[in-house]
Design a protein around this motif. Structure first.
Motif, PDB file in Angstrom:
ATOM      1  N   VAL A   2      11.390  -7.386  14.891  1.00  0.00           N
ATOM      2  CA  VAL A   2      10.587  -7.742  14.142  1.00  0.00           C
ATOM      3  C   VAL A   2       9.076  -7.390  14.755  1.00  0.00           C
ATOM      4  O   VAL A   2       8.854  -7.910  15.717  1.00  0.00           O
ATOM      5  N   ALA A   3       8.196  -6.458  14.066  1.00  0.00           N
ATOM      6  CA  ALA A   3       6.805  -6.544  14.993  1.00  0.00           C
ATOM      7  C   ALA A   3       5.876  -7.498  14.125  1.00  0.00           C
ATOM      8  O   ALA A   3       5.712  -7.537  13.158  1.00  0.00           O
ATOM      9  N   GLU A   4       5.393  -8.241  15.213  1.00  0.00           N
ATOM     10  CA  GLU A   4       4.602  -9.468  14.723  1.00  0.00           C
ATOM     11  C   GLU A   4       3.781 -10.027  15.992  1.00  0.00           C
ATOM     12  O   GLU A   4       4.428  -9.872  17.007  1.00  0.00           O
ATOM     13  N   VAL A   5       2.498 -10.231  15.787  1.00  0.00           N
ATOM     14  CA  VAL A   5       1.871 -11.048  16.878  1.00  0.00           C
ATOM     15  C   VAL A   5       1.945 -12.524  16.960  1.00  0.00           C
ATOM     16  O   VAL A   5       1.534 -13.397  16.008  1.00  0.00           O
ATOM     17  N   THR A   6       2.902 -13.038  17.865  1.00  0.00           N
ATOM     18  CA  THR A   6       3.415 -14.522  17.611  1.00  0.00           C
ATOM     19  C   THR A   6       3.458 -15.085  19.283  1.00  0.00           C
ATOM     20  O   THR A   6       3.353 -14.052  20.013  1.00  0.00           O
ATOM     21  N   GLU A   7       3.408 -16.185  19.387  1.00  0.00           N
ATOM     22  CA  GLU A   7       3.756 -16.887  20.632  1.00  0.00           C
ATOM     23  C   GLU A   7       5.227 -16.139  21.582  1.00  0.00           C
ATOM     24  O   GLU A   7       4.925 -16.101  22.538  1.00  0.00           O
ATOM     25  N   ASN A  67       0.728  -1.220   0.130  1.00  0.00           N
ATOM     26  CA  ASN A  67       0.069   0.055   0.139  1.00  0.00           C
ATOM     27  C   ASN A  67       0.743   1.259   0.086  1.00  0.00           C
ATOM     28  O   ASN A  67       1.646   1.471   0.863  1.00  0.00           O
ATOM     29  N   MET A  68       0.728   2.157  -1.140  1.00  0.00           N
ATOM     30  CA  MET A  68       1.677   3.165  -1.310  1.00  0.00           C
ATOM     31  C   MET A  68       1.529   4.188  -0.156  1.00  0.00           C
ATOM     32  O   MET A  68       2.407   4.924   0.231  1.00  0.00           O
ATOM     33  N   GLU A  69       0.229   4.373   0.333  1.00  0.00           N
ATOM     34  CA  GLU A  69       0.010   5.313   1.258  1.00  0.00           C
ATOM     35  C   GLU A  69       0.594   5.049   2.720  1.00  0.00           C
ATOM     36  O   GLU A  69       1.164   5.693   3.171  1.00  0.00           O
ATOM     37  N   ASN A  70       0.430   3.934   3.074  1.00  0.00           N
ATOM     38  CA  ASN A  70       1.294   3.559   3.904  1.00  0.00           C
ATOM     39  C   ASN A  70       2.602   3.447   4.122  1.00  0.00           C
ATOM     40  O   ASN A  70       3.403   3.905   5.038  1.00  0.00           O
ATOM     41  N   PHE A  96      -2.849  -3.125  15.031  1.00  0.00           N
ATOM     42  CA  PHE A  96      -3.245  -1.745  14.386  1.00  0.00           C
ATOM     43  C   PHE A  96      -2.894  -1.606  12.845  1.00  0.00           C
ATOM     44  O   PHE A  96      -2.111  -2.551  12.203  1.00  0.00           O
ATOM     45  N   ASN A  97      -3.388  -0.492  12.383  1.00  0.00           N
ATOM     46  CA  ASN A  97      -2.822  -0.349  10.913  1.00  0.00           C
ATOM     47  C   ASN A  97      -1.231  -0.135  11.160  1.00  0.00           C
ATOM     48  O   ASN A  97      -0.667   0.357  11.849  1.00  0.00           O
ATOM     49  N   VAL A  98      -0.653  -0.669  10.043  1.00  0.00           N
ATOM     50  CA  VAL A  98       0.772  -0.708   9.888  1.00  0.00           C
ATOM     51  C   VAL A  98       1.553   0.440  10.120  1.00  0.00           C
ATOM     52  O   VAL A  98       2.378   0.698  10.770  1.00  0.00           O
ATOM     53  N   ALA A  99       0.961   1.703   9.666  1.00  0.00           N
ATOM     54  CA  ALA A  99       1.572   2.923   9.798  1.00  0.00           C
ATOM     55  C   ALA A  99       1.637   3.436  11.156  1.00  0.00           C
ATOM     56  O   ALA A  99       2.342   3.995  11.768  1.00  0.00           O
ATOM     57  N   MET A 100       0.364   3.319  11.935  1.00  0.00           N
ATOM     58  CA  MET A 100      -0.005   3.601  13.133  1.00  0.00           C
ATOM     59  C   MET A 100       1.291   2.685  14.101  1.00  0.00           C
ATOM     60  O   MET A 100       1.588   3.209  14.908  1.00  0.00           O
ATOM     61  N   LEU A 148       8.806  -4.431   9.622  1.00  0.00           N
ATOM     62  CA  LEU A 148       7.378  -4.403   9.622  1.00  0.00           C
ATOM     63  C   LEU A 148       6.911  -5.108   8.229  1.00  0.00           C
ATOM     64  O   LEU A 148       7.189  -5.031   7.094  1.00  0.00           O
ATOM     65  N   GLY A 149       5.539  -5.880   8.471  1.00  0.00           N
ATOM     66  CA  GLY A 149       5.224  -6.605   7.312  1.00  0.00           C
ATOM     67  C   GLY A 149       3.847  -5.999   7.017  1.00  0.00           C
ATOM     68  O   GLY A 149       3.348  -5.083   7.708  1.00  0.00           O
TER      69      GLY A 149
END
Length: 260
Positions: A189-194, A121-124, A243-247, A213-214
């Protein structure tokens, strides 16, 4: 500086203003940016201008900035004429055609770097660049196959602040991560994992770090997660996954930069 007064937009030299949209660049790496806020920022950036397309009012109020930036040619037209280039009233009285800066070598990046993985997403991409500039994260690593931060929509959302960042275009994410590690960066790395650590509990924050960020749909690929030194997640209510990735980027960078 040569000023060319227009009564038509059909000059061949104006073709970039009609065709360079989205993530498109011309053969020489030229790109187009619009709106006074963005162009004003670019005039102070040191980038190479190829031309400017604007109203007499914009030229009158910015002439000293335009001359100082070394703009070689200014195409001048009334607002009503310039609006026909897009067909509706979103033209903000100025557009600029510039040459995109080359990719910065990885070895020249600063100690804090934001690295994007598969964002589409170019805006992000533009919003993250704007937040990075605001928070003092001046390194930006983006994949060659994704939206370029100097694409027209990305640079508009960044309000031109992408010019404050050293941007590195990478080909292979794992090779790039290995190169960062060899230079002493800690890979976050930003991610929701165990295995993720709550952001509030991450301490001490290293001096040199790369934050990856992914995209929101697929997250960060497993091979990149496996290559990370630390996986971080922002604490949130259990019924909201992300969250939205930019936030998210803004929250993470604020925490890492302030070492709270």
């Amino acid at each position: 500086m040569k000023v060319v007064e227009l009564d038509s937009l059909e000059l061949p030299e104006l073709r970039p203003y009609r065709t360079l949209r989205g993530n498109r660049f011309d053969a020489d790496g030229g790109f187009v940016a619009d709106s006074p806020r963005v162009v004003d920022q670019l005039l102070d950036s040191g980038l190479e201008f190829l031309s400017l397309l604007c109203t007499p009012e914009y030229l009158q109020t910015r002439r000293s900035l335009i001359e100082a930036a070394g703009v070689p040619r200014v195409y001048l037209g009334e607002r009503k004429l310039l609006e026909t280039i897009v067909g509706h009233r979103i033209h903000h009285n100025v557009m600029a055609h510039l040459r995109r800066p080359p990719s910065v070598a990885l070895e020249q990046l600063p100690d804090q770097v934001l690295m994007l993985s598969r964002l589409n997403n170019m805006e992000n991409v533009g919003a993250i660049a704007r937040s990075a500039a605001a928070l003092g994260v001046y390194g930006y690593a983006v994949p060659a196959g994704g939206p370029h931060p100097y694409g027209r929509r990305a640079i508009r959302v960044s309000t031109g602040h992408i010019t404050r960042l050293a941007t590195h275009i990478y080909e292979d994410p794992l090779e790039t991560i290995r190169a960062f590690k060899a230079r002493g960066y800690r890979i976050l790395v930003a991610e929701v994992t165990e295995r993720a650590i709550p952001l509030a509990d991450f301490s001490p924050v290293p001096e040199k770090w790369v934050l990856i960020l992914g995209n929101e749909e697929e997250g960060v690929p497993e091979e990149i997660l496996n290559a990370a030194d630390t996986v971080l997640q922002i604490e949130m209510e259990p019924d909201v996954r992300s969250f939205n990735v930019a936030m998210a980027a803004s929250i993470l960078m604020y925490r890492l930069q302030r070492r709270l």
